[in-house]
Design an enzyme around this catalytic site. Structure first.
Site, PDB file in Angstrom:
ATOM      1  N   PHE A  47      27.506  72.549  -4.266  1.00 51.00           N
ATOM      2  CA  PHE A  47      26.899  71.156  -3.761  1.00 51.00           C
ATOM      3  C   PHE A  47      25.802  71.688  -2.473  1.00 51.00           C
ATOM      4  O   PHE A  47      25.399  70.842  -2.249  1.00 51.00           O
ATOM      5  CB  PHE A  47      28.010  70.306  -3.248  1.00 51.00           C
ATOM      6  CG  PHE A  47      28.872  70.838  -2.001  1.00 51.00           C
ATOM      7  CD1 PHE A  47      28.530  71.066  -0.799  1.00 51.00           C
ATOM      8  CD2 PHE A  47      30.175  71.378  -2.320  1.00 51.00           C
ATOM      9  CE1 PHE A  47      29.369  71.388   0.307  1.00 51.00           C
ATOM     10  CE2 PHE A  47      31.181  71.500  -1.426  1.00 51.00           C
ATOM     11  CZ  PHE A  47      30.736  71.826  -0.119  1.00 51.00           C
ATOM     12  N   HIS A  88      28.151  63.548  10.755  1.00 47.73           N
ATOM     13  CA  HIS A  88      28.767  64.970  10.880  1.00 47.73           C
ATOM     14  C   HIS A  88      29.466  65.177  12.238  1.00 47.73           C
ATOM     15  O   HIS A  88      28.963  64.559  13.277  1.00 47.73           O
ATOM     16  CB  HIS A  88      27.433  66.051  10.931  1.00 47.73           C
ATOM     17  CG  HIS A  88      27.890  67.400  11.390  1.00 47.73           C
ATOM     18  ND1 HIS A  88      28.643  68.261  10.653  1.00 47.73           N
ATOM     19  CD2 HIS A  88      27.714  68.039  12.547  1.00 47.73           C
ATOM     20  CE1 HIS A  88      28.921  69.467  11.236  1.00 47.73           C
ATOM     21  NE2 HIS A  88      28.409  69.107  12.655  1.00 47.73           N
ATOM     22  N   GLU A 136      25.941  74.539  17.190  1.00 49.36           N
ATOM     23  CA  GLU A 136      25.070  73.408  16.761  1.00 49.36           C
ATOM     24  C   GLU A 136      24.315  72.596  17.728  1.00 49.36           C
ATOM     25  O   GLU A 136      23.181  72.422  17.604  1.00 49.36           O
ATOM     26  CB  GLU A 136      26.204  72.438  15.904  1.00 49.36           C
ATOM     27  CG  GLU A 136      26.727  72.997  14.513  1.00 49.36           C
ATOM     28  CD  GLU A 136      28.071  72.254  14.034  1.00 49.36           C
ATOM     29  OE1 GLU A 136      28.350  71.210  14.904  1.00 49.36           O
ATOM     30  OE2 GLU A 136      28.590  72.744  13.229  1.00 49.36           O
ATOM     31  N   ARG A 184      36.406  64.227  15.068  1.00 49.05           N
ATOM     32  CA  ARG A 184      36.939  64.212  13.672  1.00 49.05           C
ATOM     33  C   ARG A 184      37.714  63.258  13.440  1.00 49.05           C
ATOM     34  O   ARG A 184      37.804  62.723  12.403  1.00 49.05           O
ATOM     35  CB  ARG A 184      37.144  65.585  13.525  1.00 49.05           C
ATOM     36  CG  ARG A 184      36.127  66.659  13.308  1.00 49.05           C
ATOM     37  CD  ARG A 184      36.086  68.126  13.013  1.00 49.05           C
ATOM     38  NE  ARG A 184      36.628  68.291  11.818  1.00 49.05           N
ATOM     39  CZ  ARG A 184      35.976  68.642  10.803  1.00 49.05           C
ATOM     40  NH1 ARG A 184      34.556  68.406  10.712  1.00 49.05           N
ATOM     41  NH2 ARG A 184      36.434  68.789   9.502  1.00 49.05           N
ATOM     42  N   THR A 239      36.572  64.480   5.085  1.00 50.48           N
ATOM     43  CA  THR A 239      35.451  64.810   4.616  1.00 50.48           C
ATOM     44  C   THR A 239      34.990  63.795   3.241  1.00 50.48           C
ATOM     45  O   THR A 239      34.139  63.365   3.343  1.00 50.48           O
ATOM     46  CB  THR A 239      35.182  66.285   4.059  1.00 50.48           C
ATOM     47  OG1 THR A 239      35.561  67.056   5.217  1.00 50.48           O
ATOM     48  CG2 THR A 239      34.016  66.374   3.372  1.00 50.48           C
ATOM     49  N   ARG A 266      34.070  57.272   8.150  1.00 48.97           N
ATOM     50  CA  ARG A 266      33.853  57.434   6.666  1.00 48.97           C
ATOM     51  C   ARG A 266      34.892  56.527   6.066  1.00 48.97           C
ATOM     52  O   ARG A 266      34.637  56.040   4.871  1.00 48.97           O
ATOM     53  CB  ARG A 266      34.428  58.829   6.441  1.00 48.97           C
ATOM     54  CG  ARG A 266      33.151  59.829   6.892  1.00 48.97           C
ATOM     55  CD  ARG A 266      33.620  61.317   6.926  1.00 48.97           C
ATOM     56  NE  ARG A 266      32.469  62.288   7.036  1.00 48.97           N
ATOM     57  CZ  ARG A 266      32.625  63.558   7.329  1.00 48.97           C
ATOM     58  NH1 ARG A 266      34.037  64.016   7.443  1.00 48.97           N
ATOM     59  NH2 ARG A 266      31.776  64.156   7.723  1.00 48.97           N
TER      60      ARG A 266
HETATM   61  P1  IDP Z   1      33.035  68.047   7.105  1.00 48.90           P
HETATM   62  O1  IDP Z   1      31.638  67.178   7.301  1.00 48.90           O
HETATM   63  O2  IDP Z   1      33.991  66.840   6.972  1.00 48.90           O
HETATM   64  O3  IDP Z   1      33.013  69.152   8.112  1.00 48.90           O
HETATM   65  P2  IDP Z   1      32.696  70.306   5.420  1.00 48.90           P
HETATM   66  O4  IDP Z   1      33.545  70.914   4.595  1.00 48.90           O
HETATM   67  O5  IDP Z   1      32.183  70.995   6.590  1.00 48.90           O
HETATM   68  O6  IDP Z   1      33.119  68.879   5.829  1.00 48.90           O
HETATM   69  O7  IDP Z   1      31.080  69.875   4.399  1.00 48.90           O
HETATM   70  C1  IDP Z   1      30.059  69.752   4.961  1.00 48.90           C
HETATM   71  C2  IDP Z   1      29.292  68.451   4.290  1.00 48.90           C
HETATM   72  O8  IDP Z   1      29.106  69.070   2.935  1.00 48.90           O
HETATM   73  C3  IDP Z   1      30.070  67.421   4.043  1.00 48.90           C
HETATM   74  O9  IDP Z   1      30.364  66.327   5.068  1.00 48.90           O
HETATM   75  C4  IDP Z   1      29.664  66.676   2.668  1.00 48.90           C
HETATM   76  O10 IDP Z   1      28.438  65.882   3.297  1.00 48.90           O
HETATM   77  C5  IDP Z   1      29.276  67.965   2.117  1.00 48.90           C
HETATM   78  N1  IDP Z   1      30.366  68.201   1.109  1.00 48.90           N
HETATM   79  C6  IDP Z   1      31.380  68.732   1.426  1.00 48.90           C
HETATM   80  N2  IDP Z   1      32.092  68.994   0.120  1.00 48.90           N
HETATM   81  C7  IDP Z   1      31.470  68.468  -0.723  1.00 48.90           C
HETATM   82  C8  IDP Z   1      31.577  68.266  -2.076  1.00 48.90           C
HETATM   83  O11 IDP Z   1      32.647  68.467  -2.657  1.00 48.90           O
HETATM   84  N3  IDP Z   1      30.566  67.642  -2.766  1.00 48.90           N
HETATM   85  C9  IDP Z   1      29.525  67.157  -2.344  1.00 48.90           C
HETATM   86  N4  IDP Z   1      29.422  67.039  -0.951  1.00 48.90           N
HETATM   87  C10 IDP Z   1      30.236  67.803  -0.025  1.00 48.90           C
HETATM   88 MG    MG Z   2      32.236  70.575   8.830  1.00 45.67          MG
END
Ligand code: IDP
Ligand code: MG
Length: 162
Positions: A68, A126, A137, A96, A102, A113
């Site tokens: 993705f 985020h 960041e 968080r 997520t 969310r």
């Molecule tokens: P987080 O934002 O909860 O920390 P991360 O695993 O760091 O999650 O992923 C960053 C961002 O990537 C997520 O917030 C989401 O926008 C996107 N994302 C994560 N996993 C997927 C997926 O399986 N499909 C599509 N987008 C994803």
């Molecule tokens: Mg993340």
């Protein structure tokens, strides 16, 4: 503190919180800021920008190679984002918790969310996942310069420890 007892240290720290393009377009900037404000965290930096591809790739560098990833970079660059630094006790973890997990399908009601999101690829906001990543960041998005040193007068009503 009673004399003779060492002062207790609260885990005050900073996190990078960003309203993603869908959150901005859906008019949720105020709602998201409000949740952090009402919780008792302190806003130390705030700016708006449109992210370029290089910055999005750097921000999400740990996810490079995920299927993705290209869509994620396009999504983050698809419109204005609101970039924030929030400070407070254990704010990385607590932030968080305010945001929710997520995938909005699994995010608890009462989280950002959980209340406003439907799909993982449009999850509104985020939040840094560790103090170290928060520092990385914040320097990426704020260049280490545009944050503001201040302390709300209500701090003693939010925090027992300093
Ligand atoms: P987080 O934002 O909860 O920390 P991360 O695993 O760091 O999650 O992923 C960053 C961002 O990537 C997520 O917030 C989401 O926008 C996107 N994302 C994560 N996993 C997927 C997926 O399986 N499909 C599509 N987008 C994803
Ligand atoms: Mg993340």
């Amino acid at each position: 503190r009673p004399a003779g007892l060492a002062p207790l240290q609260a885990h005050s720290e900073q996190t990078y919180i960003m309203v993603k393009p869908d959150g901005v377009q859906r008019g949720l900037v105020g709602e998201i800021i409000s949740r952090f404000e009402k919780k008792g965290f302190t806003l130390k930096g705030l700016q708006m920008c449109i992210c370029d591809k290089a910055k999005a790739e750097e921000h999400y560098r740990d996810l490079e190679g995920k299927p993705f990833f290209p869509n994620l970079v396009d999504y983050i660059c698809s419109g204005p984002v609101v970039c924030m630094v929030w400070e407070g006790t254990d704010v990385v973890k607590a932030g968080r918790n305010l945001i929710g997990v997520t995938n909005p399908t699994d995010a608890a009601p009462g989280t950002i969310r959980g209340d406003f999101g439907v799909e993982v690829g449009r999850n509104l906001v985020h939040g840094s996942d560790s103090v170290e990543n928060g520092e990385r960041e914040i320097s990426l998005w704020f260049g280490g310069t545009d944050t503001v040193e201040w302390e709300p007068t209500m701090t003693p009503w939010i925090k027992e420890l300093s």
